[in-house]
Design an enzyme around this catalytic site. Structure first.
Site, PDB file in Angstrom:
ATOM      1  N   THR A  53       0.607  -1.406  -0.079  1.00  0.00           N
ATOM      2  CA  THR A  53      -0.027  -0.031   0.093  1.00  0.00           C
ATOM      3  C   THR A  53       0.834   1.284   0.011  1.00  0.00           C
ATOM      4  OG1 THR A  53      -1.678  -1.079   1.192  1.00  0.00           O
ATOM      5  CG2 THR A  53      -1.706   1.416   1.261  1.00  0.00           C
ATOM      6  N   PHE A  73       1.362   4.947   0.665  1.00  0.00           N
ATOM      7  CA  PHE A  73       0.637   6.174   1.740  1.00  0.00           C
ATOM      8  C   PHE A  73       1.067   7.628   1.527  1.00  0.00           C
ATOM      9  CE2 PHE A  73       0.571   2.214   3.637  1.00  0.00           C
ATOM     10  CZ  PHE A  73      -0.634   2.139   4.436  1.00  0.00           C
TER      11      PHE A  73
END
Length: 302
Positions: free
Chosen positions: A170, A172
Site C-alpha cells: 500500500t 501512503f
C-alpha cells in the site's frame, strides 16, 4: 515538534506509515481518513498520513474524495509498505466464529481465512485496529490487523505474515496545506485532479497533452463528482516535478481543458524509479524551445 494526524485508531498500517514519513513527530490517531484531513485544514495538525492505493484492492476512495474537496492539500512525501497481516485473538483462545477487519484487509486474506478458519464469519469494521478493539470488548473472536496492533492491544497472536498475495503493498501520502514543495530529485511524482467537461474526447485530450510532452502516466482513476450523475473527476499521477519546465508546461495545457484543475503535489517517489525522459522531451529541450520562441516574438533572429 509537528503534529501528524493519521487514520487510526492506534495499531493501523497507517500508523506504521506515519512512523516512516514523520519519524520523531507527534502522531495523532483519528477515526477516519476524512477527519485526518480535516484536522490539517482546521489547524489541529500540521500534516496527515493517509493511504492512497493498494496493489491488490486499488485506490482508496475516501482519500481521493478528501483530496478533491474542501480546502486544498498537497502531498509532500510518500512511502510504500508491504502488507502482511497478523490475526489476533482474545487471550486464552476459544472457538473463532467471527473475524473482523477493514473490508480492504478482509479482501486480501480471503483465501487464508477459507483455508484456516473455514467456519468463521467475516465482519467488516471501520479499520483494522477497530477490529482489534472489538475483540477486546467481546464483539468479535478474532481480528485481522497490522502487525503493529500487537504492540497496542493485549491480544494473542494466532498467525503472522498472513496475505493471499505475497508482494501486496500500500502506498501512503503525507499531505499538508499548500506551501514550499520538496525539491526535485529526478525520481518524482506529480498529482492532479481534473474536472473536465462531460463531452466526447475529454479524457483523450488530457492524456494527449501529457503524451505530447513525453510525460509518463503512473496512475489514472475516475470518481463521480457527486453533483451530477455521469460526471467524473479524473485523478492523474505522472512522472516529473512541477519545477521542471516540461511538467509546468503540461499543467498549463491541462488547465485550459478543465473547468477546474487541482494540483495535489510534487514529491519524490517512494520506489525511487527515475523519471523517463525520451529524446526531444528533456527539460533543456523545452527551455531552448521557449528561448527560440521568445526570440521570434522579439524579431531577434540573427
Amino acid at each position: 515538534m509537528s503534529r501528524i494526524a493519521y487514520f487510526g485508531p492506534r495499531g493501523t498500517f497507517t500508523e506504521q506509515a506515519a512512523r516512516v514519513l514523520a519519524a520523531g513527530e507527534e502522531l495523532i490517531p483519528v477515526e477516519t481518513i476524512r477527519l485526518a484531513m480535516t484536522a490539517v485544514r482546521e489547524g489541529e495538525a500540521d500534516a496527515a498520513c493517509v493511504p492512497i492505493e493498494n496493489s491488490v484492492e486499488g485506490v482508496v476512495p475516501a482519500t481521493l474524495d478528501g483530496l478533491s474537496e474542501a480546502a486544498p492539500l498537497v502531498a509532500v512525501a510518500e512511502t510504500i509498505l508491504p502488507i502482511h497481516f497478523s490475526v489476533l485473538t482474545r487471550p486464552g483462545g476459544g472457538e473463532i466464529r467471527t473475524v473482523a477487519s477493514h473490508p480492504h484487509a478482509l479482501a486480501q486474506v480471503r483465501e487464508w481465512l477459507e483455508a484456516n478458519l473455514p467456519g468463521a464469519h467475516a465482519v467488516a469494521s471501520s479499520s483494522t485496529s477497530a477490529a482489534a478493539v472489538g475483540v477486546l470488548e467481546g464483539d468479535f473472536d478474532a481480528a485481522v490487523c497490522a502487525p503493529v496492533a500487537a504492540e497496542h492491544y493485549a491480544l494473542d497472536v494466532l498467525a503472522t505474515e498472513v496475505a493471499d498475495v505475497d508482494d501486496a503493498a500500500t502506498r501512503f501520502l503525507l499531505v499538508r496545506p499548500p506551501g514550499e514543495l520538496p525539491e526535485p530529485t529526478g525520481a518524482d511524482r506529480t498529482s492532479v485532479v481534473a474536472a473536465a467537461a462531460n463531452r466526447t474526447g475529454t479524457l483523450a485530450e488530457l492524456l494527449t497533452e501529457l503524451a505530447n510532452r513525453g510525460i509518463n502516466l503512473t496512475r489514472l482513476d475516475a470518481r463521480p463528482t457527486r453533483s451530477n450523475f455521469g460526471e467524473y473527476r479524473f485523478f492523474i499521477d505522472f512522472e516529473g516535478h512541477v519545477a521542471e519546465p516540461r511538467v509546468l508546461d503540461a499543467l498549463t495545457a491541462l488547465r485550459r481543458h478543465c473547468r477546474n484543475l487541482r494540483f495535489l503535489g510534487s514529491h519524490p517517489r517512494a520506489d525511487g524509479v527515475p523519471t523517463t525522459i525520451e529524446p526531444g522531451f528533456g527539460n533543456d529541450d523545452f527551455v531552448e524551445a521557449a528561448v527560440w520562441a521568445d526570440a521570434v516574438r522579439k524579431g531577434d533572429l540573427a
